[in-house]
Design a protein around this motif. Structure first.
Motif, PDB file in Angstrom:
ATOM      1  N   GLU A  58       0.704  -1.231   0.243  1.00 22.41           N
ATOM      2  CA  GLU A  58      -0.077   0.082   0.047  1.00 22.41           C
ATOM      3  C   GLU A  58       0.736   1.225  -0.010  1.00 22.41           C
ATOM      4  O   GLU A  58       0.182   2.273  -0.048  1.00 22.41           O
ATOM      5  CB  GLU A  58      -0.729  -0.116   1.338  1.00 22.41           C
ATOM      6  CG  GLU A  58      -0.181   0.117   2.725  1.00 22.41           C
ATOM      7  CD  GLU A  58       0.533  -1.133   3.105  1.00 22.41           C
ATOM      8  OE1 GLU A  58       0.956  -0.889   4.278  1.00 22.41           O
ATOM      9  OE2 GLU A  58       0.352  -1.973   2.278  1.00 22.41           O
ATOM     10  N   VAL A  59       2.051   1.196   0.186  1.00 19.24           N
ATOM     11  CA  VAL A  59       3.226   2.313   0.176  1.00 19.24           C
ATOM     12  C   VAL A  59       3.326   2.803  -1.159  1.00 19.24           C
ATOM     13  O   VAL A  59       4.093   1.976  -2.027  1.00 19.24           O
ATOM     14  CB  VAL A  59       4.111   2.102   0.888  1.00 19.24           C
ATOM     15  CG1 VAL A  59       5.115   3.344   1.052  1.00 19.24           C
ATOM     16  CG2 VAL A  59       3.761   1.618   2.524  1.00 19.24           C
ATOM     17  N   THR A 137       7.711   5.881  -0.575  1.00 14.87           N
ATOM     18  CA  THR A 137       7.487   7.369  -0.110  1.00 14.87           C
ATOM     19  C   THR A 137       6.397   7.272   0.961  1.00 14.87           C
ATOM     20  O   THR A 137       5.280   6.890   0.786  1.00 14.87           O
ATOM     21  CB  THR A 137       7.101   8.257  -1.003  1.00 14.87           C
ATOM     22  OG1 THR A 137       8.100   8.074  -2.175  1.00 14.87           O
ATOM     23  CG2 THR A 137       6.595   9.522  -0.951  1.00 14.87           C
ATOM     24  N   PHE A 138       6.733   7.564   2.386  1.00 19.64           N
ATOM     25  CA  PHE A 138       5.868   7.806   3.551  1.00 19.64           C
ATOM     26  C   PHE A 138       5.538   9.100   3.479  1.00 19.64           C
ATOM     27  O   PHE A 138       5.803  10.181   2.635  1.00 19.64           O
ATOM     28  CB  PHE A 138       6.594   7.298   4.736  1.00 19.64           C
ATOM     29  CG  PHE A 138       6.900   5.659   4.755  1.00 19.64           C
ATOM     30  CD1 PHE A 138       5.711   4.911   4.916  1.00 19.64           C
ATOM     31  CD2 PHE A 138       7.935   5.130   4.197  1.00 19.64           C
ATOM     32  CE1 PHE A 138       6.051   3.628   5.126  1.00 19.64           C
ATOM     33  CE2 PHE A 138       8.317   3.690   4.403  1.00 19.64           C
ATOM     34  CZ  PHE A 138       7.296   3.062   4.839  1.00 19.64           C
ATOM     35  N   SER A 139       4.707   9.412   4.680  1.00 11.81           N
ATOM     36  CA  SER A 139       3.907  10.963   4.590  1.00 11.81           C
ATOM     37  C   SER A 139       5.037  11.817   5.052  1.00 11.81           C
ATOM     38  O   SER A 139       5.044  12.994   4.739  1.00 11.81           O
ATOM     39  CB  SER A 139       2.948  10.922   5.767  1.00 11.81           C
ATOM     40  OG  SER A 139       3.356  10.312   7.005  1.00 11.81           O
ATOM     41  N   ASN A 140       5.985  11.863   5.904  1.00 12.37           N
ATOM     42  CA  ASN A 140       7.034  12.315   6.396  1.00 12.37           C
ATOM     43  C   ASN A 140       8.676  12.188   5.733  1.00 12.37           C
ATOM     44  O   ASN A 140       9.257  13.106   6.242  1.00 12.37           O
ATOM     45  CB  ASN A 140       6.873  12.424   7.894  1.00 12.37           C
ATOM     46  CG  ASN A 140       5.645  12.993   8.125  1.00 12.37           C
ATOM     47  OD1 ASN A 140       5.161  13.851   7.916  1.00 12.37           O
ATOM     48  ND2 ASN A 140       4.970  12.418   9.410  1.00 12.37           N
ATOM     49  N   TYR A 141       8.573  10.864   5.108  1.00 16.53           N
ATOM     50  CA  TYR A 141      10.072  10.740   4.924  1.00 16.53           C
ATOM     51  C   TYR A 141       9.930   9.695   3.891  1.00 16.53           C
ATOM     52  O   TYR A 141       8.979   9.233   3.611  1.00 16.53           O
ATOM     53  CB  TYR A 141      10.570  10.093   6.001  1.00 16.53           C
ATOM     54  CG  TYR A 141      10.524   8.986   6.656  1.00 16.53           C
ATOM     55  CD1 TYR A 141      10.976   7.677   6.504  1.00 16.53           C
ATOM     56  CD2 TYR A 141       9.272   8.774   7.371  1.00 16.53           C
ATOM     57  CE1 TYR A 141      10.584   6.354   6.844  1.00 16.53           C
ATOM     58  CE2 TYR A 141       8.739   7.528   7.751  1.00 16.53           C
ATOM     59  CZ  TYR A 141       9.576   6.529   7.525  1.00 16.53           C
ATOM     60  OH  TYR A 141       9.022   5.077   7.998  1.00 16.53           O
ATOM     61  N   GLU A 142      11.274   9.423   3.184  1.00 18.12           N
ATOM     62  CA  GLU A 142      11.392   8.263   2.230  1.00 18.12           C
ATOM     63  C   GLU A 142      12.365   7.394   2.609  1.00 18.12           C
ATOM     64  O   GLU A 142      13.384   7.728   3.407  1.00 18.12           O
ATOM     65  CB  GLU A 142      11.869   9.052   1.009  1.00 18.12           C
ATOM     66  CG  GLU A 142      11.295  10.069   0.209  1.00 18.12           C
ATOM     67  CD  GLU A 142      11.628  10.596  -0.952  1.00 18.12           C
ATOM     68  OE1 GLU A 142      12.955  10.498  -1.127  1.00 18.12           O
ATOM     69  OE2 GLU A 142      10.807  10.917  -1.788  1.00 18.12           O
TER      70      GLU A 142
END
Length: 227
Positions: A58-59, A137-142
């Protein structure tokens, strides 16, 4: 515009509808890491398989793939192909116009990094390595991850069959013959059973007919005596 799908009103049909939707959601985006074939035929095409599945489907992610090759008489790997942003590039003149991308299409979220070799030659025998460079790719970082696969490819004049393939085919024919023999035996058994049941029913019918005829004869005799 949007499409509204209404489930069936029947309870049984509704359950089937929900089951199909569940299967569809599970199958969508499925990824299985299958090993590549290793035996190529000279002067034919060959697919070098390389699959690296994401642990978190899902990411969102982007990935690039690099292929390296080491011939039998070489000690170091040479970069031969790269694929990034839906663009492939051959970087080794030995494979000029002979390599083509055979992996994930129309996406930067690569999970299948396979390539296809055209007109395989004996010089293509050797060890191939593919590298996945993936960015989650996450909401606040990679988050950067790497994965690699190593494949030894052997080039032969013609494709040979493995012992496992031969044994599986023999077992298949044995199973078919055994099943046919069992069906013949079962048919003979059922035929004899039906024939025996028919003969017994015929004997019972004949005995019942004789009994009725005898009873009728006795009744007729009694009526004549009474007269």
């Amino acid at each position: 515009s949007s499409l509204l799908v209404c489930p069936p009103s029947s309870p049984s049909l509704s359950l089937a509808f929900l089951f199909v939707l569940t299967l569809s959601s599970l199958c969508h985006g499925a990824c299985v890491e299958v090993d590549s074939d290793t035996e190529a035929v000279a002067n034919e095409g060959f697919k070098l398989g390389c699959i690296s599945c994401k642990m978190r489907g899902e990411v969102p992610a982007t990935a690039s793939v690099d292929w390296y090759f080491r011939a039998q008489d070489e000690s170091e790997y040479t970069h031969i192909y790269s694929y990034e942003d839906e663009v492939g590039e051959i970087t080794d003149e030995r494979f000029t116009e002979r390599l083509d991308w055979n992996g994930s299409k129309r996406t930067r979220d690569l999970q299948d990094g396979s390539i296809y070799i055209l007109n395989v030659t004996y010089n293509d025998t050797g060890t191939y390595r593919c590298f996945f460079n993936r960015i989650l790719t996450f909401s606040n970082y990679e988050y950067h991850t790497n994965a690699s696969k190593t494949i030894f490819m052997n080039v032969v004049p013609r494709l040979t069959r493995g012992m496992a393939s031969i044994l599986s085919e023999v077992m298949m024919y044995v199973s078919i013959i055994g099943l046919q023999f069992w069906l013949v035996v079962e048919m003979i058994y059922c035929y004899r059973k039906i024939s025996a049941a028919g003969e017994e029913a015929l004997r019972e019918s004949a005995a019942e007919y004789l009994a009725i005829a005898s009873e009728s004869k006795d009744n007729c005799a009694g009526v004549q005596v009474a007269e």
